[in-house]
Design a protein around this motif. Structure first.
Motif, PDB file in Angstrom:
ATOM      1  N   TRP A 131       1.380  -1.372   0.523  1.00 47.38           N
ATOM      2  CA  TRP A 131       0.002  -0.009  -0.197  1.00 47.38           C
ATOM      3  C   TRP A 131       0.433   0.825   0.005  1.00 47.38           C
ATOM      4  N   VAL A 132       0.243   1.630  -0.394  1.00 44.32           N
ATOM      5  CA  VAL A 132       1.155   3.378  -0.703  1.00 44.32           C
ATOM      6  C   VAL A 132       0.746   4.465   0.478  1.00 44.32           C
ATOM      7  N   VAL A 133       1.361   5.406   0.649  1.00 45.79           N
ATOM      8  CA  VAL A 133       1.240   6.723   1.953  1.00 45.79           C
ATOM      9  C   VAL A 133       1.359   7.896   2.032  1.00 45.79           C
ATOM     10  N   PRO A 185      11.621  11.797   0.421  1.00 50.99           N
ATOM     11  CA  PRO A 185       9.625  10.930  -0.484  1.00 50.99           C
ATOM     12  C   PRO A 185       8.583  11.313   0.245  1.00 50.99           C
ATOM     13  N   LYS A 186       7.486  10.990  -0.827  1.00 51.70           N
ATOM     14  CA  LYS A 186       6.038  12.563  -0.925  1.00 51.70           C
ATOM     15  C   LYS A 186       5.403  10.999  -0.341  1.00 51.70           C
ATOM     16  N   LYS A 187       5.904   9.818  -1.418  1.00 54.04           N
ATOM     17  CA  LYS A 187       4.421   9.109  -0.766  1.00 54.04           C
ATOM     18  C   LYS A 187       5.697   7.598  -0.488  1.00 54.04           C
ATOM     19  N   ILE A 244      14.222   2.061   0.924  1.00 58.27           N
ATOM     20  CA  ILE A 244      14.538   2.435   2.457  1.00 58.27           C
ATOM     21  C   ILE A 244      14.991   2.121   3.243  1.00 58.27           C
ATOM     22  N   TYR A 245      14.538   0.780   3.953  1.00 59.07           N
ATOM     23  CA  TYR A 245      14.478  -0.006   4.684  1.00 59.07           C
ATOM     24  C   TYR A 245      14.098  -1.544   4.972  1.00 59.07           C
ATOM     25  N   ASN A 275      10.507   4.675  -1.061  1.00 58.35           N
ATOM     26  CA  ASN A 275      10.087   5.559  -2.273  1.00 58.35           C
ATOM     27  C   ASN A 275       8.980   5.603  -3.244  1.00 58.35           C
ATOM     28  N   ALA A 276       7.514   5.291  -2.962  1.00 57.09           N
ATOM     29  CA  ALA A 276       6.933   5.052  -3.646  1.00 57.09           C
ATOM     30  C   ALA A 276       6.670   5.745  -5.410  1.00 57.09           C
TER      31      ALA A 276
END
Length: 338
Positions: free
Chosen positions: A217-219, A277-279, A302-303, A295-296
């Motif tokens: 999922w993307v936040v 990251p914006k998303k 990232i980790y 980073n979407a």
């Protein structure tokens, strides 16, 4: 005095029962409100669904009509060409038969003309392919199924992951479509203090947990100055000052105090990101025991946590910026190995 002393436990019990009754009344009201909102959303979604299917039907029928007309026009042109050939061959046959019936002298005089007929090679009719004759039903049917199902995911306001309001801290407001959560200055006092709810840290969980499979999922975190995302075990503590460590059932990363960190068993581990990251894309591979963050936008890593999961885990959201919604994006991403 003895009777007075014996009365106090009953009064205390009466008060506790009254408070419990109020809590259950609050739960009933909450259930009623949630059911009403859900019913409204279901009706709105089905209105969109009916409209979408009607438009898809019109579009596909128009494509079918266009292909039918094109094939009919091609068949008519071929039929006309064949009719012309048939007329020409029939005329030649008739002329030859007439010459054969004439007297020998006249026949010999027209011998050169007759030889022209014998040298003439009629054009063989072209074989008509099945593709030219029939509408490609398989293409239309497969296209219909694929196109409809591919677009249904984008039809409603729902994301693959939704939020569970029953787990939300009283300072959090969950949107009606259950895809965004906002931290407020004030704490709501009308919410029941159920076991599932966070009571000190302003956190909320996803509605559905996982015990197998791959999930992503993307936040959207663009408006957040501080945030924490990840997954948590169903059995992890939600009351009091929770400890964001894998050994406590939390696998999370976040932006805190101006820097990015992974919350490991050793404590916050600072992360170096080349781009803000914006998303954030969160990926879970339950069987492989991986929780990965990227980073979407550019898929830069990232980790990644590794752990052998043996329990149900839930998406975890921890907004730290008052008034700025933390939103689950509707961007759908293919699940793959991480």
């Amino acid at each position: 005095e003895e009777l007075k002393n014996s009365l106090k436990p009953f009064q205390d019990t009466h008060q506790k029962i009254a408070e419990l009754k109020e809590k259950y009344r609050g739960n009933l009201n909450n259930i009623h409100d949630q059911a009403g909102k859900t019913e409204k959303q279901i009706k709105e979604d089905f209105v969109k669904l009916h409209q979408f299917l009607h438009e898809e039907e019109k579009s596909l029928l128009a494509d079918l009509k266009k292909e039918k007309e094109e094939k009919e026009q091609k068949m008519r042109a071929m039929e006309e060409s064949i009719a012309q050939d048939l007329t020409s061959v029939s005329k030649i046959i008739k002329d030859i038969q007439q010459k054969m019936d004439e007297e020998d002298q006249i026949f010999l005089m027209d011998l050169k003309q007759i030889k022209k007929y014998t040298d003439y090679k009629p054009r063989e009719p072209e074989a008509v392919s099945a593709a030219a004759c029939f509408i490609n039903l398989v293409r239309f049917l497969i296209s219909t199924s694929w196109h409809v199902w591919n677009n249904l995911s984008y039809l409603t306001n729902h994301s693959p992951i939704t939020l569970d309001p029953h787990t939300a801290h009283p300072q959090l407001t969950v949107s009606e479509d259950l895809t965004a959560v906002t931290l407020e200055w004030t704490r709501r006092e009308d919410l029941p203090d159920n076991l599932e709810r966070f009571d000190q840290r302003p956190c909320v969980l996803g509605s559905e947990g996982f015990t197998s499979g791959r999930h992503s999922w993307v936040v959207d975190v663009e408006k957040q100055t501080r945030w924490v995302l990840g997954v948590t075990a169903e059995s992890a503590n939600r009351k009091g000052n929770i400890d964001l460590k894998p050994e406590r059932g939390y696998w999370t990363v976040g932006l805190v105090l101006g820097g990015y960190s992974a919350f490991t068993d050793e404590g916050p581990t600072q992360l170096k990101l080349l781009k803000t990251p914006k998303k954030v894309l969160v990926c879970v591979d339950y069987e492989a025991g991986k929780v990965s963050f990227s980073n979407a936008d550019d898929r830069s890593h990232i980790y990644t946590f590794t752990h052998k999961f043996k329990h149900k885990i839930f998406p975890f959201f921890y907004p730290w910026t008052v008034g700025a919604p933390l939103r689950i994006s509707q961007q759908l991403l293919p699940v793959r190995a991480y």
